[in-house]
Design a protein around this motif. Structure first.
Motif, short mmCIF file in Angstrom:
data_model
loop_
_atom_site.label_atom_id
_atom_site.label_comp_id
_atom_site.label_asym_id
_atom_site.label_seq_id
_atom_site.Cartn_x
_atom_site.Cartn_y
_atom_site.Cartn_z
N GLU A 141 51.54 6.67 9.93
CA GLU A 141 50.55 7.61 10.45
C GLU A 141 50.97 8.17 11.80
O GLU A 141 50.91 9.38 12.03
N THR A 142 51.43 7.29 12.74
CA THR A 142 51.78 7.77 14.08
C THR A 142 53.05 8.60 14.07
O THR A 142 53.10 9.68 14.67
N MET A 143 54.08 8.12 13.39
CA MET A 143 55.34 8.88 13.35
C MET A 143 55.29 10.02 12.33
O MET A 143 56.06 10.97 12.43
N GLY A 144 54.36 9.93 11.38
CA GLY A 144 54.21 10.99 10.39
C GLY A 144 53.85 12.33 11.02
O GLY A 144 54.17 13.40 10.50
N VAL A 145 53.16 12.28 12.19
CA VAL A 145 52.81 13.51 12.90
C VAL A 145 54.08 14.24 13.33
O VAL A 145 54.20 15.47 13.19
N LEU A 146 55.06 13.48 13.82
CA LEU A 146 56.34 14.07 14.24
C LEU A 146 57.10 14.64 13.05
O LEU A 146 57.58 15.77 13.08
N TYR A 147 57.21 13.83 11.98
CA TYR A 147 57.96 14.29 10.80
C TYR A 147 57.29 15.51 10.16
O TYR A 147 57.97 16.43 9.70
N GLY A 148 55.96 15.48 10.11
CA GLY A 148 55.23 16.61 9.54
C GLY A 148 55.46 17.88 10.33
O GLY A 148 55.60 18.97 9.76
N PHE A 149 55.51 17.76 11.66
CA PHE A 149 55.78 18.91 12.52
C PHE A 149 57.14 19.53 12.19
O PHE A 149 57.32 20.74 12.24
N LEU A 150 58.11 18.67 11.85
CA LEU A 150 59.47 19.13 11.55
C LEU A 150 59.66 19.49 10.07
O LEU A 150 60.78 19.76 9.63
N GLY A 151 58.56 19.43 9.30
CA GLY A 151 58.64 19.89 7.91
C GLY A 151 59.09 18.85 6.90
O GLY A 151 59.49 19.20 5.79
N LEU A 152 59.03 17.56 7.26
CA LEU A 152 59.40 16.50 6.32
C LEU A 152 58.15 15.82 5.78
O LEU A 152 57.11 15.76 6.45
#
Length: 897
Positions: A141-152
């Motif tokens: 959940e916490t790191m998913g914000v970063l990955y989602g921002f980068l399109g992953l």
């Protein structure tokens, strides 16, 4: 001496390697101004740009500097955290398939994002492996914000997910999961009947968080999927009653191996008691007819003598629940194997659950070695570096801290007995509590946690006890262990992976105190008030000396002690650590100095008096090294035995995959028929024998039973010069003609499906039986040592013979079923459902000590788990859920369950 001089002049090999990575870090930093100038859309677009470069032939190493710079900038924008240069070094180490050893609080979770993003660009999937479900969900959940921002895309695997949810999670660019869930999904995949039912993708790259815990501590135990067998509750109860009549003089114990053996007098006494109870066949306990009784007697002895309530297990709600020796957590739903758990249930007088038969198993060593690239991170790996390289071919690289470590590690203190030791600990805790210095105390068992709690109650010190009984609140209690004046008693490394911040943890306080407060100005003001309170408390804690960590005894592994120490002094904070020991500690008592020294301490130490001895500290370290070496031998032995099975497992699983992927297996079935005919003829007509020596009647009978044909053997034998090869060819022609006749007039596609189903079913049946046979063989093969034979070599030889025999049985059975069956072909349903796997027990048990360290009672899927219908909609985690529930997406359909 020369090595020391060389290290002082040039640094260690680790220092030189880390320094060599500075060049790449400078390249990453050079991209920083460029990516800082990008808009959010341009930064997000770099993912597609990188993938295009990879498609044109560039390697991951080629794009690493720019990709790491992009992740750093994205992290700064969406999470407010910018990677330090030492974290960049950690990311490079992870990308290279090595282990990054980083101190607690240095941001390992953030470091992983660098290597995860870079490797996810290939689109083959990256697995991030955590030690428990909580961390998997939290990090996703916490790191998913970063990955989602980068399109992953990000998925998470936790218990009780529906099959479709699991498949969706594995198909994401990045998948967070526990080691157990990954391993069990792999085993379950290889029990399925169609490729479409499988959830795993081909293995690519995995990063293992807390790599020492997963690949070292838990690697002593294989993952096992098992199904129930016959109920033997009455036998367990009867044997337990007999064992309770035995006295210490009737048996000998070995605390190191947790084993119990009967003395000669004990055997005689047990025989009389078993005979009176009507459980013994004849009068000799060790007759072959009494094998099962001997097994139950051994397990009942072990349960009653070696396994202690509130240390190895607790009884809760009428169930025996195992305590993990490394973390002190309740392993709810996990069970010891080989009848030990049932023996403990009989001992405690609770309901006895049935035993289980192994259906599939694998060790973590062989599971994780299937990944083409594997890396890991932890705070403590250096002491196990040789094992990481021997087993996994991974180097350990110690990453320097961003700020110098300020923690003070004090000398150990030794006391004569436990009461004196705990009284001294309680006194120190009271002193620290009075000045506001937070204290974290590490114990090795529930019993010790509660004993210390009693001492603190007498001292009037308010405290939290965190052990297996309260593991649900684990992360929340540990996260606040750095608050002003907090006193936390934790069992070993409970709450591992949770950051202890001085003054308190903002995230957890908001969750605990403001969970039900709606979004708005009032909530924002409350958050600001908590922030100010934490900052004020942090200043006071720093003035008091930071977090004080106390160990109530040394663990059998230096690494566990280092983990406890590492909870203090994060990111340059001040701190203190100290261990207290006494002669009654298990490590000293079982592995420690000889009795002469113990007598000296007893005679020269007054009650309550403490000593500090370098000699004794050295003896403790030597004892720890002995135990570490012994545990390494146990793990190596697990690998050696599983390697034998692993070769066979690969053959079976590859064969299953080939069958599932094939549209037509008729060629394989035909080969099986020929091999079966060959075996039948070879048995009846041995090479080099004369026709009058042949067992023609036996061949006729076997051909009728297996192939469903009548052989005209009398007619064939009248022909001169008849040879076994000729007989074999004629039988093959007959049986091929019979099979062609059987299929005539029927839909060929249905027959092909029948052949596939029969082959898979027989393969699974005999593989399960083979695993049970190998389990039994491993239990007794050590006895071959008495005949001056090496048990592992004997095991390899026997296992190979058993495997060959199993393949022969599969060939014959598939041939018999297809030849003998009279199938009625009904019209195929429009949407025929694939067969589902039954519910089964998933366990993670140590085959040598019987200790259970992980596993889960669960069916194949949780049918009620909600499926995220909006997974591909690209929604923000904090947006309103499209279903109209009024909840945030992350708390509704987007919840990480």
């Amino acid at each position: 001496m020369f090595a020391k001089i060389a290290r002082s002049l040039f640094g260690s090999s680790n220092d030189r390697y880390v320094k060599s990575l500075d060049k790449i870090v400078r390249q990453i930093n050079a991209f920083e101004p460029q990516v800082e100038a990008m808009s959010d859309e341009e930064l997000r677009g770099m993912t597609a740009s990188f993938r295009e470069e990879l498609a044109q032939g560039k390697t991951l190493d080629d794009i690493l500097p720019e990709a790491f710079a992009v992740v750093r900038e994205a992290s700064r924008r969406v999470m407010g955290m910018r990677h330090f240069d030492v974290q960049m070094i950690g990311g490079i180490v992870l990308h290279r398939g090595e282990i990054a050893e980083m101190k607690t609080g240095e941001g390992k979770t953030l470091v992983a994002t660098l290597a995860v993003y870079l490797n996810a660009l290939e689109g083959k999937g990256v697995h991030v492996v955590t030690v428990n479900d909580y961390l998997a969900k939290r990090d996703a959940e916490t790191m998913g914000v970063l990955y989602g921002f980068l399109g992953l895309t990000v998925g998470v695997i936790v218990p009780d997910l529906h099959e479709e949810q699991r498949r969706h999670a594995y198909n994401c660019d990045i998948t967070y999961a526990t080691n157990n869930e990954l391993g069990f999904d792999y085993l379950r995949d290889n029990m399925k009947h169609e490729r479409s039912q499988m959830v795993h993708r081909p293995f690519n790259y995995a990063i293992v968080d807390e790599v020492d815990s997963i690949l070292i501590d838990e690697a002593r135990t294989p993952l096992i999927i098992s199904g129930p067998t016959d109920d033997k509750s009455d036998l367990y109860v009867s044997v337990d009653a007999i064992v309770k009549h035995l006295v210490p003089e009737d048996y000998e114990t070995d605390e190191k191996a947790k084993s119990v053996t009967l003395t000669e007098d004990g055997v005689e006494k047990a025989e009389r008691l078993l005979e009176d109870a009507g459980l013994l066949v004849g009068s000799n306990l060790y007759d072959i007819e009494n094998t099962q009784v001997v097994h139950h007697l051994d397990e009942a002895l072990k349960a009653n003598v070696m396994f202690k309530r509130d240390i190895d297990y607790i009884v809760k709600d009428g169930k025996v629940i195992i305590i993990d020796e490394f973390t002190g957590r309740m392993m709810d739903g996990r069970r010891w194997s080989n009848g030990l758990h049932q023996a403990v249930e009989a001992k405690e007088g609770v309901k006895i659950e049935p035993e289980n038969q192994t259906m599939a198993s694998i060790t973590f060593q062989n599971y994780f070695r299937m990944y083409p690239k594997l890396s890991g991170m932890t705070g403590t790996a250096a002491t196990e570096a040789p094992e990481f390289f021997d087993i996994y071919k991974m180097n350990v690289v110690s990453i320097p801290t961003n700020l110098p470590v300020q923690r003070v590690d004090e000398e150990d203190e030794f006391y004569k007995n436990t009461d004196d030791k705990f009284a001294a600990i309680a006194k120190l805790i009271r002193e620290k509590h009075e000045i506001g210095q937070p204290v974290l105390v590490g114990t090795v068992s529930i019993e010790k946690s509660e004993l210390l709690s009693e001492f603190l109650n007498k001292e009037g010190v308010e405290h939290n006890v965190l052990n297996a009984r309260f593991h649900e609140k684990e992360a929340h209690i540990v996260a606040q262990a750095g608050r002003l004046g907090a006193v936390t008693i934790a069992t070993n490394m409970a709450g591992r992976g949770t950051d202890i911040k001085l003054g308190g943890n903002l995230e957890f306080r908001i969750d605990d105190e403001l969970r039900d407060m709606p979004e708005g100005a009032e909530r924002d003001a409350a958050i600001e008030a908590i922030k100010a309170e934490i900052e004020e408390a942090k200043a006071k804690v720093l003035a008091a000396g930071g977090l004080c960590v106390i160990g109530t005894e040394r663990h059998e592994s230096r690494r566990i002690d280092n983990q406890l120490r590492g909870r203090s002094g994060r990111q340059g904070d001040p701190g203190l650590s100290k261990f207290y020991l006494c002669l009654e500690d298990d490590l000293l008592r079982i592995f420690g100095p000889d009795t002469l020294f113990a007598r000296m301490m007893n005679s020269n130490l007054a009650d309550g008096e403490a000593i500090g001895s370098r000699w004794l500290s050295k003896a403790i370290e030597t004892a720890q090294k002995k135990v570490e070496a012994r545990n390494y031998d146990i793990r190596k032995q697990v690998v050696e035995y599983d390697n034998v099975m692993n070769d066979q497992r690969k053959v079976i699983y590859e064969q299953r995959a080939d069958i599932m992927d094939s549209e037509d297996v008729s060629d394989v079935v035909a080969d099986m028929r020929r091999d079966t005919v060959n075996a039948l003829v070879a048995d009846a007509c041995p090479p080099g024998s004369y026709p009058e020596q042949w067992d023609t009647d036996g061949l006729v009978a076997r051909a009728a039973a297996v192939l469903g044909i009548d052989l005209p053997m009398a007619e064939w034998l009248t022909q001169d010069g008849i040879e076994p090869d000729t007989i074999e060819e004629r039988i093959v022609e007959l049986v091929d003609a019979r099979m062609a006749e059987k299929q005539e007039g029927n839909d060929a596609s249905i027959w092909r499906q029948v052949e596939k189903s029969v082959m898979l079913e027989r393969l699974d049946h005999y593989w399960k039986e083979h695993l049970a046979t190998l389990d039994a063989l491993r239990q007794v093969v050590f006895l071959r040592a008495y005949a001056q034979k090496t048990p592992i070599n004997e095991y390899k030889q026997e296992a190979f013979g058993l495997f060959e025999r199993m393949l022969g049985q599969i060939r014959e059975d598939v041939t018999r079923i297809l030849c003998m069956a009279e199938l009625q072909f009904a019209p195929q349903p429009e949407a025929a459902e694939l067969p589902q796997l039954p519910d089964f027990m998933t366990t993670h048990v140590d085959p040598f000590s019987g200790e259970n360290e992980a596993g889960r009672v669960a069916g194949l899927v949780g049918q009620d788990a909600p499926i995220d219908a909006y997974a591909d909609a690209g929604l923000s985690r904090n947006a309103a859920c499209p279903c109209g529930s009024g909840k945030k997406y992350k708390h509704c359909h987007g919840a990480v369950v």
